[in-house]
Design a protein around this motif. Structure first.
Motif, PDB file in Angstrom:
ATOM      1  N   GLY A   1       5.233  10.040   7.213  1.00  0.00           N
ATOM      2  CA  GLY A   1       4.124  10.687   6.519  1.00  0.00           C
ATOM      3  C   GLY A   1       2.841   9.878   6.638  1.00  0.00           C
ATOM      4  N   ALA A   2       3.014   8.566   6.666  1.00  0.00           N
ATOM      5  CA  ALA A   2       1.843   7.680   6.752  1.00  0.00           C
ATOM      6  C   ALA A   2       1.385   7.479   8.188  1.00  0.00           C
ATOM      7  CB  ALA A   2       2.177   6.332   6.120  1.00  0.00           C
TER       8      ALA A   2
ATOM      9  N   ASP B   1       0.830  -1.210   0.000  1.00  0.00           N
ATOM     10  CA  ASP B   1       0.000   0.000   0.000  1.00  0.00           C
ATOM     11  C   ASP B   1       0.862   1.257   0.000  1.00  0.00           C
ATOM     12  OD1 ASP B   1      -2.471   1.394   0.158  1.00  0.00           O
ATOM     13  OD2 ASP B   1      -2.032   1.796   2.271  1.00  0.00           O
ATOM     14  N   LEU B   2       1.940   1.224   0.776  1.00  0.00           N
ATOM     15  CA  LEU B   2       2.814   2.403   0.891  1.00  0.00           C
ATOM     16  C   LEU B   2       3.583   2.673  -0.395  1.00  0.00           C
ATOM     17  CD1 LEU B   2       4.440   2.115   4.439  1.00  0.00           C
ATOM     18  CD2 LEU B   2       3.045   4.001   3.582  1.00  0.00           C
ATOM     19  N   THR B   3       3.901   1.646  -1.121  1.00  0.00           N
ATOM     20  CA  THR B   3       4.821   1.829  -2.265  1.00  0.00           C
ATOM     21  C   THR B   3       4.145   1.654  -3.620  1.00  0.00           C
ATOM     22  OG1 THR B   3       5.483  -0.492  -2.153  1.00  0.00           O
ATOM     23  CG2 THR B   3       6.822   1.074  -0.918  1.00  0.00           C
ATOM     24  N   ASP B   4       2.818   1.530  -3.610  1.00  0.00           N
ATOM     25  CA  ASP B   4       2.119   1.382  -4.892  1.00  0.00           C
ATOM     26  C   ASP B   4       2.246   2.681  -5.693  1.00  0.00           C
ATOM     27  OD1 ASP B   4       0.538   0.338  -6.892  1.00  0.00           O
ATOM     28  OD2 ASP B   4      -1.330   1.012  -5.946  1.00  0.00           O
ATOM     29  N   GLY B   5       2.722   2.579  -6.900  1.00  0.00           N
ATOM     30  CA  GLY B   5       2.885   3.753  -7.758  1.00  0.00           C
ATOM     31  C   GLY B   5       4.138   4.554  -7.469  1.00  0.00           C
ATOM     32  N   LEU B   6       4.983   4.049  -6.569  1.00  0.00           N
ATOM     33  CA  LEU B   6       6.184   4.790  -6.171  1.00  0.00           C
ATOM     34  C   LEU B   6       7.162   4.960  -7.336  1.00  0.00           C
ATOM     35  CD1 LEU B   6       7.341   6.048  -3.581  1.00  0.00           C
ATOM     36  CD2 LEU B   6       8.551   3.906  -3.160  1.00  0.00           C
ATOM     37  N   GLU B   7       7.255   3.948  -8.187  1.00  0.00           N
ATOM     38  CA  GLU B   7       8.205   3.992  -9.302  1.00  0.00           C
ATOM     39  C   GLU B   7       7.963   5.200 -10.205  1.00  0.00           C
ATOM     40  OE1 GLU B   7       6.807   1.300  -8.210  1.00  0.00           O
ATOM     41  OE2 GLU B   7       8.200  -0.385  -8.202  1.00  0.00           O
ATOM     42  N   SER B   8       6.693   5.436 -10.538  1.00  0.00           N
ATOM     43  CA  SER B   8       6.401   6.553 -11.462  1.00  0.00           C
ATOM     44  C   SER B   8       6.679   7.902 -10.803  1.00  0.00           C
ATOM     45  CB  SER B   8       4.939   6.483 -11.925  1.00  0.00           C
ATOM     46  OG  SER B   8       4.078   6.629 -10.817  1.00  0.00           O
ATOM     47  N   ASP B   9       6.396   8.012  -9.484  1.00  0.00           N
ATOM     48  CA  ASP B   9       6.684   9.274  -8.783  1.00  0.00           C
ATOM     49  C   ASP B   9       8.190   9.531  -8.715  1.00  0.00           C
ATOM     50  OD1 ASP B   9       4.035  10.002  -8.281  1.00  0.00           O
ATOM     51  OD2 ASP B   9       3.944   8.762  -6.474  1.00  0.00           O
TER      52      ASP B   9
ATOM     53  N   LEU C   1       8.630   8.127   4.403  1.00  0.00           N
ATOM     54  CA  LEU C   1       7.391   7.516   3.919  1.00  0.00           C
ATOM     55  C   LEU C   1       6.542   7.040   5.103  1.00  0.00           C
ATOM     56  CD1 LEU C   1       6.274   6.920   1.067  1.00  0.00           C
ATOM     57  CD2 LEU C   1       7.324   4.662   1.230  1.00  0.00           C
TER      58      LEU C   1
END
Lengths: 325, 119
Positions: free
Chosen positions: A64-65, A32-40, A61
């Motif tokens: 922040g969460a 959940d924390l790292t989903d989509g992290l690559e594109s960001d 990370l």
């Protein structure tokens, strides 16, 4: 274009390192924390940003969460808890299954106890191990088994700590006795071997024997044949070649027409070789036997044709002796 | 005495308390993905905001139901995860704005009093 793909590769590697830093957290939290992290991260790199260390990135990370980064001891504890959480359901299934099988186990251990008792009080038959030790006393075995089964079920159903302790102790005794009986029967010691067989190779059981080669005694006289065979520690018996009947009294000069076991065949010492003769020509006055234990009468005939084995190992022409443990 | 850095306000601590409000505010303008939110915060003046802190904040606000999320596939790379403000998020934003204004006014009042004392 190549910069873009480089950024994507670098972002993927960095995101993987961040995930590794978060490995002490549950997998779904990390996902959940790292989903989509690559594109960001790739976008950040495309803007010319430089990445911090994966560890501090992971800490930011988490903070922040609203999650606190774990200390090393907390990580270890968390890993233990995760491992326990994975193993616990499996253990519960095994426990449920074994609880269902408990009555069968109570009966089975009563049967084992019966066999152990049988092995202890009866003559042990090594070919059966601890099983079948009550062969000649089935009623006795049944009575003992029923008694043990009642006791075993009662102990199994009891829940007090005293009975539990008794159960544990009795299981240990079972295991020890079973091991002792099995090891004693399956692997007889060298000393026990010689004790059982009087140290005489001629008395060896079928399991072990001292081999010797059968000599050629055809065409020889009975006297010579007896001498040669006895020197090879072999027994013999005379048979009439026509009637195939055993001949107990044979003249020392009777010719051996044939022998049942071919020359050179390896057999155990003490075995008998059948010697075929023509019984109508056995009477030779004055003949004597060289066999010490054989008794001859006035007609020169032997009173017994089966000769007890004497010395275990001797060397004679046309015969060799080998030993097989 | 201490050097100049000791005399500065700890912006990271200040930011920590208002990052939710700042994030919700930029997303109230328009939906955006993680780094897009970071970029807009920096454009507005929060130049020292840590990327990962923003990403963590987005995940937390989403799990609280303040944000909505959807994924947009990309032909050239990994998918992008976009965030938008939910109806609950709008209520949150209103409340947080009023709290911030109240807090800011208190601090302004205090600091102004201190200024008068200096004179």
């Amino acid at each position: 274009m190549s910069d873009h793909s480089d950024h994507i590769k670098e972002a993927a590697t960095f995101a993987e390192n961040v995930r590794r830093e978060l490995r002490s957290f549950p997998a779904d939290v990390v996902a959940d924390l790292t989903d989509g992290l690559e594109s960001d991260i790739a976008s950040s790199l495309a803007d010319g940003a430089s990445l911090s260390a994966p560890e501090s990135y992971a800490h930011d990370l988490l903070r922040g969460a609203g999650l606190e980064p774990m200390s090393i001891s907390e990580k270890s504890e968390s890993l233990l808890m995760q491992t326990f959480a994975k193993v616990e359901p499996l253990w519960s299934k095994v426990r449920d299954l074994t609880e269902g099988l408990a009555p069968a186990w109570w009966v089975f251990r009563a049967w084992i106890a019966t066999q152990i008792l049988g092995a202890m009080i009866n003559e042990v038959d090594s070919s059966y191990g601890i099983i079948g030790q009550w062969g000649e006393m089935p009623i006795g075995a049944a009575i003992v088994f029923v008694l043990f089964a009642v006791l075993s079920i009662r102990v199994g159903k009891a829940s007090s700590s005293k009975w539990k302790m008794a159960t544990t102790v009795s299981h240990l005794v079972f295991i020890a006795l079973t091991f002792m009986i099995l090891s004693n029967e399956t692997y007889p010691s060298f000393e026990r071997y010689w004790e059982t067989h009087d140290g005489n190779p001629a008395n060896f059981s079928n399991n072990t024997c001292v081999k010797t080669q059968v000599p050629d005694v055809t065409k020889a006289s009975a006297m010579t044949a007896e001498a040669v065979l006895s020197q090879q520690s072999l027994g013999f018996v005379y048979l009439d070649q026509t009637t195939m009947r055993r001949v107990d009294r044979v003249s020392t000069s009777t010719e051996i027409l044939a022998q049942s076991i071919r020359m050179g065949t390896e057999i155990c010492m003490g075995q008998e070789v059948e010697l075929f003769i023509d019984d109508s020509f056995t009477s030779v006055p004055g003949a004597t036997s060289l066999v010490p234990d054989g008794q001859t009468d006035a007609d020169g005939e032997m009173s017994s044709t089966t000769i007890p084995v004497k010395s275990p190992i001797t060397t004679v022409p046309k015969a060799t002796t080998t030993t097989r443990p | 005495m201490g050097d100049a850095s000791d005399r500065r306000l700890d912006r990271s601590q200040l930011l920590k308390g208002v990052l939710d409000l700042a994030t919700l505010s930029v997303l109230a303008e328009e939906d955006g993905y993680g780094y897009d939110v970071v970029r807009r915060l920096r454009v507005h003046g929060l130049t020292d905001v840590a990327e990962a802190s923003v990403y963590g904040t987005l995940r937390r606000l989403f799990s609280m139901g303040v944000l909505t999320s959807y994924v947009v596939p990309s032909e050239e790379g990994p998918h992008r995860k976009y965030y938008g403000i939910s109806p609950t998020g709008h209520e949150w934003l209103r409340e947080q704005k009023s709290q911030w204004i109240e807090f800011r006014d208190v601090i302004n009042t205090i600091s102004e009093t201190n200024n008068k004392g200096d004179k």
